[in-house]
Design an enzyme around this catalytic site. Structure first.
Site, PDB file in Angstrom:
ATOM      1  N   GLY A 189     -23.287   3.443 -27.634  1.00 32.12           N
ATOM      2  CA  GLY A 189     -22.721   2.064 -27.469  1.00 32.12           C
ATOM      3  C   GLY A 189     -21.480   2.002 -26.686  1.00 32.12           C
ATOM      4  CG  ASP A 229     -27.646  12.010 -28.582  1.00 29.83           C
ATOM      5  OD1 ASP A 229     -27.707  12.633 -27.665  1.00 29.83           O
ATOM      6  OD2 ASP A 229     -27.758  10.772 -28.486  1.00 29.83           O
ATOM      7  CG  ASP A 242     -27.163  10.724 -22.881  1.00 29.28           C
ATOM      8  OD1 ASP A 242     -27.251   9.723 -23.305  1.00 29.28           O
ATOM      9  OD2 ASP A 242     -26.963  11.567 -23.655  1.00 29.28           O
TER      10      ASP A 242
HETATM   11  C1  DX5 Z   1     -23.642  10.121 -26.624  1.00 29.52           C
HETATM   12  C2  DX5 Z   1     -25.163  10.642 -26.728  1.00 29.52           C
HETATM   13  C3  DX5 Z   1     -25.873   9.657 -25.822  1.00 29.52           C
HETATM   14  C4  DX5 Z   1     -25.979   8.372 -27.025  1.00 29.52           C
HETATM   15  C5  DX5 Z   1     -26.428   7.213 -25.940  1.00 29.52           C
HETATM   16  O1  DX5 Z   1     -22.653  11.232 -27.011  1.00 29.52           O
HETATM   17  O2  DX5 Z   1     -25.340  11.929 -26.037  1.00 29.52           O
HETATM   18  O3  DX5 Z   1     -27.280  10.032 -25.949  1.00 29.52           O
HETATM   19  O4  DX5 Z   1     -26.667   8.373 -27.815  1.00 29.52           O
HETATM   20  O5  DX5 Z   1     -26.140   5.958 -26.463  1.00 29.52           O
HETATM   21  P1  DX5 Z   1     -25.844   4.752 -25.523  1.00 29.52           P
HETATM   22  O6  DX5 Z   1     -27.264   4.508 -24.610  1.00 29.52           O
HETATM   23  O7  DX5 Z   1     -25.785   3.699 -26.619  1.00 29.52           O
HETATM   24  O8  DX5 Z   1     -24.527   4.905 -24.873  1.00 29.52           O
HETATM   25 ZN    ZN Z   2     -27.355  12.279 -25.716  1.00 25.57          ZN
END
Ligand code: DX5
Ligand code: ZN
Length: 219
Positions: free
Chosen positions: A141, A33, A167
């Site tokens: 999260g 990310d 995602d």
């Molecule tokens: C959010 C990111 C995601 C995030 C996912 O802006 O693009 O990739 O890291 O995190 P979780 O799986 O915890 O929702």
């Molecule tokens: Zn992401």
């Protein structure tokens, strides 16, 4: 087949390397990310942290930045660059295609939860993957937004062969729903890295996704 891609949202190269090391032997791709504190209200590692990443795994970059072409131009090699359609126009899309023709990278398109699939239509012929955000980008999260499943279903019905990644908020409970709607790639950060055993968590998410995928009717 449902692929689980560990998502890494970190602020230092040390954390990045540690997160890669924890999953490298059990996955073929990791999702990094990238945030600039402009497109989203958060900032992660910068380009300087991406030099000489470990071998043995492929990398996809999720660009939550303004002007993604300026960043991507500075990255070499065969990577998958996932760019938000909200940051794309005809001009920078042309520039991105040139960059990838030169460096051998691939492009994918990302949609925020409120962005409609019509927005990606001018560019979709150039990509093999679309990533549907199931949270508002910026933080890990957060809670999965089930409303985006309608968009996944519409995309799957229109493009049977498209790689559809989801995602945000992916865990063993939501994985089945996302794949039931037609997703075949799942990015997950907290469900993997906050688990006692990340490798087991990946297996559980993947199994849940696969059983959800069996219910896809293709509409
Ligand atoms: C959010 C990111 C995601 C995030 C996912 O802006 O693009 O990739 O890291 O995190 P979780 O799986 O915890 O929702
Ligand atoms: Zn992401």
């Amino acid at each position: 087949m449902v692929e689980v891609v560990p998502a890494i949202l970190v602020k230092s190269r040390e954390e990045l390397l540690e997160c890669i090391a924890r999953v490298r032997e059990s996955v073929s791709v990791v999702h990094i990310d990238m945030m600039d504190n402009e497109f989203v209200p958060n900032k992660t590692i910068g380009l300087e942290s991406l030099a000489e990443l470990p071998n043995g795994v492929s990398y996809e970059f999720h660009w939550m930045v303004k002007n993604p072409e300026r960043w991507i131009a500075k990255i070499n090699g065969n990577r998958l660059h996932l760019v938000h359609v909200e940051t794309i126009n005809k001009e920078n899309w042309g520039a991105l295609k040139k960059i990838c023709a030169r460096s051998g990278c691939r492009l994918g398109l990302v949609l925020n939860p409120e962005t409609t699939i019509e927005k990606i239509m001018p560019y979709i012929k150039d990509v093999s993957r679309v990533l549907v955000m199931a949270v508002h980008p910026g933080f890990y999260g957060q809670k999965y937004i089930p409303d985006v499943e309608e968009k996944i279903r519409a995309l799957r019905a229109r493009f049977p062969k498209l790689e559809i990644e989801v995602d945000g908020g992916v865990n063993p409970e939501t994985a089945g729903r996302a794949c039931g709607a037609g997703a075949n790639v799942l990015a997950a950060a907290s469900a993997v890295y906050s688990a006692k055993n990340p490798l087991e968590a990946i297996k559980n998410i993947s199994a849940a996704g696969a059983s959800g995928a069996k219910t896809v009717t293709g509409e």
